[in-house]
Design a protein around this motif. Structure first.
Motif, PDB file in Angstrom:
ATOM      1  N   SER A  95       0.812  -1.214   0.000  1.00 25.81           N
ATOM      2  CA  SER A  95       0.000   0.000   0.000  1.00 25.81           C
ATOM      3  C   SER A  95       0.845   1.263   0.000  1.00 25.81           C
ATOM      4  CB  SER A  95      -0.934   0.022   1.213  1.00 25.81           C
ATOM      5  OG  SER A  95      -0.191   0.044   2.408  1.00 25.81           O
TER       6      SER A  95
ATOM      7  N   GLY B 268      -1.135   3.489  -2.621  1.00 26.30           N
ATOM      8  CA  GLY B 268      -2.129   2.835  -3.470  1.00 26.30           C
ATOM      9  C   GLY B 268      -2.405   1.441  -2.936  1.00 26.30           C
TER      10      GLY B 268
ATOM     11  N   TYR C 169      -1.473  -2.109  -4.380  1.00 28.41           N
ATOM     12  CA  TYR C 169      -0.765  -2.819  -5.434  1.00 28.41           C
ATOM     13  C   TYR C 169      -0.562  -4.281  -5.054  1.00 28.41           C
ATOM     14  CZ  TYR C 169       0.321   2.034  -6.428  1.00 28.41           C
ATOM     15  OH  TYR C 169       0.236   3.383  -6.654  1.00 28.41           O
TER      16      TYR C 169
END
Length: 88
Positions: free
Chosen positions: A17, A30, A32
């Motif tokens: 993240s 994010g 991922y």
């Protein structure tokens, strides 16, 4: 420190993240998914690295590990099967 890849609560694969640049401090956030290679345990990662470093020779890997070629081939086949499952 070893990168955790499995959730300690439910045993599912973790996602990444956040990543941070150690030079300038930039953060990237994010949700991922880990690359397939990082979803493998340390022994499986080492197997792939050793395969690469032996120029893709299962025969050479078997010799270095003092195992028979069929045993090493079976290890390779098991890892291939696991990677195929992880890619789905």
């Amino acid at each position: 420190m070893k990168l955790p890849i499995i959730c300690p609560s439910c045993d599912h694969t973790l996602n990444v993240s956040q990543m941070k640049c150690p030079d300038c401090g930039t953060n990237v956030n994010g949700d991922y998914e880990l690359p397939v290679f990082l979803k493998l345990n340390r022994e499986e990662q080492d197997f792939i690295l050793n395969f690469f470093l032996s120029s893709g020779s299962i025969k050479e890997m078997a010799k270095q590990a003092e195992l028979s070629y069929p045993t090493m081939r079976n290890k390779m086949d098991d890892l291939i099967q696991k990677i195929d499952q992880l890619k789905k």
